[in-house]
Motif scaffolding. Structure first.
Motif, mmCIF file in Angstrom:
data_model
loop_
_atom_site.group_PDB
_atom_site.id
_atom_site.type_symbol
_atom_site.label_atom_id
_atom_site.label_comp_id
_atom_site.label_asym_id
_atom_site.label_seq_id
_atom_site.Cartn_x
_atom_site.Cartn_y
_atom_site.Cartn_z
ATOM 1 N N ALA A 193 -26.492 -18.876 -1.400
ATOM 2 C CA ALA A 193 -25.951 -18.397 -2.672
ATOM 3 C C ALA A 193 -27.055 -18.302 -3.713
ATOM 4 N N ASN A 194 -26.817 -17.482 -4.724
ATOM 5 C CA ASN A 194 -27.727 -17.439 -5.865
ATOM 6 C C ASN A 194 -26.907 -17.357 -7.143
ATOM 7 N N SER A 195 -27.571 -17.383 -8.268
ATOM 8 C CA SER A 195 -26.871 -17.437 -9.550
ATOM 9 C C SER A 195 -26.032 -16.193 -9.800
ATOM 10 N N VAL A 196 -26.481 -15.046 -9.311
ATOM 11 C CA VAL A 196 -25.710 -13.815 -9.490
ATOM 12 C C VAL A 196 -24.378 -13.927 -8.751
ATOM 13 N N ASP A 197 -24.445 -14.416 -7.511
ATOM 14 C CA ASP A 197 -23.227 -14.563 -6.702
ATOM 15 C C ASP A 197 -22.201 -15.461 -7.378
ATOM 16 N N VAL A 198 -22.683 -16.522 -7.999
ATOM 17 C CA VAL A 198 -21.784 -17.552 -8.507
ATOM 18 C C VAL A 198 -21.364 -17.304 -9.952
ATOM 19 N N LEU A 199 -22.327 -17.115 -10.835
ATOM 20 C CA LEU A 199 -22.006 -17.046 -12.259
ATOM 21 C C LEU A 199 -21.475 -15.692 -12.707
ATOM 22 N N GLU A 200 -22.045 -14.629 -12.197
ATOM 23 C CA GLU A 200 -21.666 -13.316 -12.707
ATOM 24 C C GLU A 200 -20.168 -13.027 -12.566
ATOM 25 N N PRO A 201 -19.542 -13.285 -11.409
ATOM 26 C CA PRO A 201 -18.093 -13.030 -11.309
ATOM 27 C C PRO A 201 -17.274 -13.847 -12.299
ATOM 28 N N ILE A 202 -17.695 -15.102 -12.550
ATOM 29 C CA ILE A 202 -16.965 -15.952 -13.491
ATOM 30 C C ILE A 202 -17.097 -15.418 -14.913
ATOM 31 N N LEU A 203 -18.310 -15.032 -15.276
ATOM 32 C CA LEU A 203 -18.528 -14.491 -16.620
ATOM 33 C C LEU A 203 -17.761 -13.193 -16.821
ATOM 34 N N GLU A 204 -17.810 -12.314 -15.823
ATOM 35 C CA GLU A 204 -17.156 -11.006 -15.954
ATOM 36 C C GLU A 204 -15.638 -11.132 -15.983
ATOM 37 N N ALA A 205 -15.091 -12.057 -15.211
ATOM 38 C CA ALA A 205 -13.632 -12.228 -15.191
ATOM 39 C C ALA A 205 -13.125 -12.826 -16.500
ATOM 40 N N ARG A 206 -13.956 -13.625 -17.167
ATOM 41 C CA ARG A 206 -13.636 -14.186 -18.487
ATOM 42 C C ARG A 206 -12.304 -14.955 -18.478
ATOM 43 N N ARG A 207 -12.097 -15.784 -17.468
ATOM 44 C CA ARG A 207 -10.876 -16.585 -17.393
ATOM 45 C C ARG A 207 -11.109 -17.971 -17.999
ATOM 46 N N PHE A 208 -11.683 -18.025 -19.146
ATOM 47 C CA PHE A 208 -11.975 -19.316 -19.772
ATOM 48 C C PHE A 208 -12.057 -19.135 -21.286
ATOM 49 N N ASN A 209 -11.863 -20.240 -21.969
ATOM 50 C CA ASN A 209 -12.186 -20.284 -23.393
ATOM 51 C C ASN A 209 -13.642 -20.699 -23.560
ATOM 52 N N THR A 210 -14.015 -21.738 -22.794
ATOM 53 C CA THR A 210 -15.423 -22.120 -22.738
ATOM 54 C C THR A 210 -15.796 -22.375 -21.285
ATOM 55 N N LEU A 211 -17.042 -22.084 -20.957
ATOM 56 C CA LEU A 211 -17.585 -22.324 -19.613
ATOM 57 C C LEU A 211 -18.827 -23.176 -19.770
ATOM 58 N N GLU A 212 -18.783 -24.380 -19.201
ATOM 59 C CA GLU A 212 -19.916 -25.299 -19.260
ATOM 60 C C GLU A 212 -20.692 -25.205 -17.958
ATOM 61 N N ILE A 213 -21.982 -24.936 -18.053
ATOM 62 C CA ILE A 213 -22.829 -24.728 -16.879
ATOM 63 C C ILE A 213 -23.911 -25.796 -16.856
ATOM 64 N N PHE A 214 -24.007 -26.516 -15.732
ATOM 65 C CA PHE A 214 -25.097 -27.455 -15.505
ATOM 66 C C PHE A 214 -26.044 -26.838 -14.485
ATOM 67 N N CYS A 215 -27.332 -26.836 -14.750
ATOM 68 C CA CYS A 215 -28.303 -26.272 -13.806
ATOM 69 C C CYS A 215 -29.697 -26.790 -14.144
ATOM 70 N N ASP A 216 -30.636 -26.582 -13.217
ATOM 71 C CA ASP A 216 -31.997 -27.024 -13.521
ATOM 72 C C ASP A 216 -32.713 -26.043 -14.434
ATOM 73 N N HIS A 217 -32.310 -24.757 -14.380
ATOM 74 C CA HIS A 217 -32.827 -23.760 -15.328
ATOM 75 C C HIS A 217 -31.860 -22.584 -15.358
ATOM 76 N N LEU A 218 -31.826 -21.877 -16.465
ATOM 77 C CA LEU A 218 -30.963 -20.708 -16.563
ATOM 78 C C LEU A 218 -31.628 -19.506 -15.887
ATOM 79 N N PRO A 219 -30.851 -18.679 -15.196
ATOM 80 C CA PRO A 219 -31.442 -17.510 -14.557
ATOM 81 C C PRO A 219 -31.985 -16.517 -15.578
ATOM 82 N N ARG A 220 -32.939 -15.721 -15.151
ATOM 83 C CA ARG A 220 -33.593 -14.784 -16.061
ATOM 84 C C ARG A 220 -32.621 -13.768 -16.655
ATOM 85 N N TRP A 221 -31.599 -13.415 -15.893
ATOM 86 C CA TRP A 221 -30.674 -12.369 -16.333
ATOM 87 C C TRP A 221 -29.593 -12.895 -17.292
#
Length: 238
Positions: free
Chosen positions: A179-207
């Motif tokens: 998996a990569n960040s595009v696979d995981v985060l992008e669908p969640i962001l695009e679907a927008r099924r949240f009021n807030t989304l808290e992300i824990f990671c070692d670094h944020l992806p460039r995109w």
């Protein structure tokens, strides 16, 4: 919960090679009751097409997604029943001795496990397909995201009160190495099924920053141990 039981003329649980009766049980008001029944007999000379047609009739009458209790659970007919959405169970003896409550508990556990497996396969299909591996971070996603796959991605996030989601990318990547960040985060962001989304990671992806802006979202980023915490808001602040 509904359970289908196949019995012979003596009300003994029988395998599908034995002509008999299918009885559909449903628990209502604390008791198991027969809500429908139908004759069940498959000719020894029936070909695959004939068997499939016969089983389609069973699905049309009883519906799918139920437990199917029979004297066996191996063979062509049982495989076709499972493909049709039934969960096949093996039992022996008189119908009167069958503990439907015990079967329903075991079947509920199996149904839950299979649902989880389906979600896992749907998510894994985002990055483990015959088409090959994904492009790197920021690159195009190689598989079309089906609604089922998007739902599966959401199960990786922890659902919290008041429309909050939380996801630990390091934990996800430890579980799904392709998996990569595009696979995981992008669908969640695009679907927008949240009021807030808290992300824990070692670094944020460039995109990440460009995507947040393109979707009209807002994010606050802060240090968290050796990594970072990003809090994404569904509605960009003033």
């Amino acid at each position: 919960m509904k359970i289908i039981v196949h019995v012979d003329a003596r009300d003994e649980i029988a395998d599908v090679k034995t002509p008999g009766t299918l009885r559909l049980y449903e628990k209502t008001s604390g008791d198991w009751r027969v809500v429908d029944e139908a004759a069940f007999a498959i000719s020894e000379n029936a070909n695959l097409a004939a068997i499939q047609k016969f089983l389609r009739g069973i699905v049309e009458r009883f519906g799918a997604g139920h437990a199917f209790v029979s004297g066996n659970n191996r063979g062509l007919v049982y495989s076709l029943l499972q493909e049709a959405g039934f969960r096949v169970w093996k039992a022996r003896g008189p119908l009167a001795a069958l503990d439907l409550d015990a079967f329903s508990e075991r079947d509920a556990e199996l149904a839950s496990a299979r649902e989880a497996e389906t979600r896992e396969r749907a998510f894994a299909a985002l990055f483990c397909s015959p088409g090959g591996c994904s492009a790197g971070e920021g690159g195009p996603s190689r598989n079309r995201r089906t609604p089922e796959a998007v739902d599966a991605v959401h199960t990786l996030a922890e659902s919290l009160p008041e429309g909050r989601l939380r996801i630990d990318l390091d934990a996800v990547f430890a579980r799904y190495r392709e998996a990569n960040s595009v696979d995981v985060l992008e669908p969640i962001l695009e679907a927008r099924r949240f009021n807030t989304l808290e992300i824990f990671c070692d670094h944020l992806p460039r995109w990440f920053a460009a995507k947040i802006a393109a979707l009209g979202l807002a994010a606050e980023v802060s240090p968290r141990g050796a990594g970072v915490r990003a809090l994404v808001f569904a509605n960009a602040k003033g």
